[in-house]
Motif scaffolding. Structure first.
Motif, PDB file in Angstrom:
ATOM      1  N   GLY A  35      50.494   3.698  22.428  1.00  0.00           N
ATOM      2  CA  GLY A  35      50.070   4.759  21.522  1.00  0.00           C
ATOM      3  C   GLY A  35      50.221   4.448  20.051  1.00  0.00           C
ATOM      4  N   VAL A  37      49.171   3.040  16.528  1.00  0.00           N
ATOM      5  CA  VAL A  37      47.929   2.712  15.815  1.00  0.00           C
ATOM      6  C   VAL A  37      48.191   1.474  14.967  1.00  0.00           C
ATOM      7  CG1 VAL A  37      46.218   3.487  14.145  1.00  0.00           C
ATOM      8  CG2 VAL A  37      47.170   5.109  15.807  1.00  0.00           C
ATOM      9  N   SER A  40      43.860   0.884  11.036  1.00  0.00           N
ATOM     10  CA  SER A  40      43.268   2.144  10.597  1.00  0.00           C
ATOM     11  C   SER A  40      42.886   1.983   9.131  1.00  0.00           C
ATOM     12  CB  SER A  40      44.272   3.282  10.771  1.00  0.00           C
ATOM     13  OG  SER A  40      45.272   3.208   9.768  1.00  0.00           O
ATOM     14  N   TYR A  92      39.416   2.412  14.628  1.00  0.00           N
ATOM     15  CA  TYR A  92      40.862   2.324  14.815  1.00  0.00           C
ATOM     16  C   TYR A  92      41.166   1.406  15.998  1.00  0.00           C
ATOM     17  CZ  TYR A  92      41.107   6.522  11.867  1.00  0.00           C
ATOM     18  OH  TYR A  92      40.981   7.413  10.834  1.00  0.00           O
ATOM     19  N   THR A  93      42.327   0.777  15.962  1.00  0.00           N
ATOM     20  CA  THR A  93      42.833   0.006  17.101  1.00  0.00           C
ATOM     21  C   THR A  93      44.211   0.542  17.456  1.00  0.00           C
ATOM     22  OG1 THR A  93      41.592  -1.993  16.527  1.00  0.00           O
ATOM     23  CG2 THR A  93      43.509  -2.267  17.948  1.00  0.00           C
ATOM     24  N   GLU A  94      44.394   0.841  18.749  1.00  0.00           N
ATOM     25  CA  GLU A  94      45.608   1.497  19.221  1.00  0.00           C
ATOM     26  C   GLU A  94      46.067   0.838  20.517  1.00  0.00           C
ATOM     27  OE1 GLU A  94      46.358   5.873  21.185  1.00  0.00           O
ATOM     28  OE2 GLU A  94      45.188   5.786  19.329  1.00  0.00           O
ATOM     29  N   THR A  95      47.360   0.812  20.762  1.00  0.00           N
ATOM     30  CA  THR A  95      47.882   0.215  21.987  1.00  0.00           C
ATOM     31  C   THR A  95      47.664   1.144  23.176  1.00  0.00           C
ATOM     32  OG1 THR A  95      50.064   1.082  21.431  1.00  0.00           O
ATOM     33  CG2 THR A  95      49.629  -1.216  20.863  1.00  0.00           C
TER      34      THR A  95
END
Length: 220
Positions: A35, A37, A40, A92-95
Motif C-alpha cells: 500500500g 505509494v 506520485s 501513480y505507482t503503489e506496492t
C-alpha cells in the motif's frame, strides 16, 4: 553494500560485472510495506526497480477512479518518464505486496546513461514494449463488449506464451480494473466462456480450447 536490482532488471542485463557494480554504488535499496505509494506527483524523479514483490501503476481519472496500467514484478521498473521530465501527473505507482525496491536518482541515472550508452538502447527497447502494452490495453477498452475485451486479452496472452495454456499475471480484481469492468463481470464472462467449451480454467490458469468470434456490437 551489495544490491539485488542490477542483477535482475532486464535494463541492465547486457552489462558486465564492473558496470553492474557501478550501478550498485548508485542504488538505494529499501523494504516497503503493502500500500505504499512510491511514485506520485509529489515524489522526486527517480528510477524505481523491483527486486522483490509486486507493484501496480495506475492512472487517476478525473472522477478519481483508478485505471490500472500494469502490474510490475521482479526486474520491472518505473519512473523513467520522470527522468526525462515527461511524467504524467495523474500516474501513480503503489506496492501490491510487501516489496524490496531499489531507486536511482535522476541525476545519477543521467550520468549513468552517459557512461553506459548501451543502457539507452535497452531503455528505448523496454519503453517500446511498455507502449505496445498500453496500445493493446487501449484496444481492449475501445470495445463495448466485455466478451471481446477478455477474449482478446486471453488470446494475446496465448500469443505471447506460444501455447494454449496461459497464466493470468494479475489478480482477477486487477484484471477487471485493467479491462475497465468489474470483478463480477469478469467472473461471469469466464464462466460463460467455459460453459461454451471455449476455455478451461483452473485458478488463474486458462486453457484456450477454441478462439471465439464475437460481433463487436454484441451485448456485454
Amino acid at each position: 553494500m551489495a544490491h539485488s536490482c542490477a542483477a535482475v532488471v532486464p535494463l541492465f542485463k547486457n552489462l558486465n560485472d564492473e558496470a553492474r557494480a557501478a550501478i550498485d554504488a548508485l542504488t538505494h535499496e529499501r523494504q516497503v510495506e503493502k500500500g505504499a505509494v512510491l511514485i506520485s506527483p509529489d515524489t522526486a524523479a527517480h528510477l524505481l526497480v523491483v527486486a522483490h514483490g509486486k507493484l501496480k501503476t495506475y492512472q487517476l481519472a478525473t472522477n478519481g477512479k483508478e485505471q490500472l496500467l500494469r502490474v510490475d514484478g521482479v526486474g520491472d521498473y518505473e519512473g523513467e518518464a520522470g527522468l526525462l521530465n515527461i511524467a504524467n501527473p495523474n500516474v501513480y505507482t503503489e506496492t501490491l505486496t510487501a516489496a524490496t525496491v531499489c531507486t536511482i536518482s535522476a541525476t545519477d541515472f543521467q550520468q549513468l546513461l552517459l557512461k553506459q550508452p548501451q543502457i539507452s538502447l535497452q531503455l528505448l527497447t523496454e519503453n517500446a514494449r511498455k507502449m505496445q502494452a498500453l496500445e493493446k490495453q487501449a484496444g481492449y477498452l475501445g470495445n463495448d463488449s466485455i466478451n471481446v475485451r477478455l477474449t482478446h486479452y486471453l488470446l494475446d496472452l496465448r500469443t505471447a506464451a506460444g501455447q494454449d495454456t496461459v497464466t493470468v499475471p494479475m489478480a482477477w480484481t486487477q484484471l477487471a480494473d485493467y479491462l475497465g469492468t468489474t470483478p463480477e463481470t469478469v467472473s461471469r464472462t469466464l464462466k460463460r466462456l467455459a460453459e461454451e467449451k471455449l476455455i478451461e480454467r483452473s485458478g488463474k490458469q486458462v486453457r484456450i480450447l477454441n478462439a471465439p468470434v464475437y460481433n463487436s456490437s454484441a451485448t456485454p
